[in-house]
Design a protein around this motif. Structure first.
Motif: not given
Ligand SMILES: [Fe+2]
Length: 176
Positions: A75, A106, A109, A161
């Motif tokens: 990440e 993203e 995350h 992922t």
């Molecule tokens: Fe991610």
């Protein structure tokens, strides 16, 4: 800048991207990374007069620690991925909107996983930070993948992922 064939393909796919982006925006539930972090468990590290990290403080199994660290490092490399999808898909139209939205999503995350790991002392924060520096300094290059290959890669990577995070969740045996 995209070559002619890529430019034509981007234009041709743009209405489909717009439709799916709009569908996503209309149905995605907002979520807050901080809501998944047990802040009350947090305490200072050594430089602020607290205890340094020790492996005995971690409630995670070795396999869960490794999986969370690898997932977080993946990440963390977001700037590299952003650069590559920006280069492939551009900043115009629904493509550009999607690139920015994906990047923003993203980012949280990593916030969520890092805050969780630091607050719970789940992994060695020094090792984690050194690995993050090394990973980001290495970066990620999509090389000369064609536009369709980049689309396929991103699609598979997203699915991979998701599977990785779900399996990691199972291994942590941690309700949060
Ligand atoms: Fe991610």
């Amino acid at each position: 800048m995209a070559d002619l064939e890529s430019a034509q393909l981007l234009a041709e796919l743009e209405p489909t991207v717009a439709d799916n982006l709009n569908r996503h925006m209309a149905t995605a539930d907002e979520w807050m990374p901080h809501e998944y972090v047990p802040w009350s468990l947090g305490r200072d590290f050594a430089d602020l007069g607290g205890d340094p990290w020790e492996v005995a403080q971690s409630q995670l199994s070795p396999i869960a620690r490794t999986a969370l660290e690898v997932n977080l490092l993946t990440e963390d490399n977001l700037p590299s991925y952003h650069r590559e999808i920006d280069r492939a898909f551009g900043r115009d139209s629904a493509w550009g909107t999607w690139v920015n939205r994906w990047t923003a999503e993203e980012g949280r995350h990593a916030f969520c996983i890092r805050d969780y790991l630091l607050v719970t002392r789940g992994v060695d924060p020094v090792e984690l930070e050194r690995a993050r520096m090394e990973t980001m300094e290495t970066g990620y290059e999509a090389l000369d993948k064609s536009l369709l290959n980049v689309c396929a890669y991103v699609s598979f990577q997203e699915l991979a992922t998701r599977i990785s995070h779900r399996n990691t969740g199972r291994y942590t045996a941690e309700p949060i």
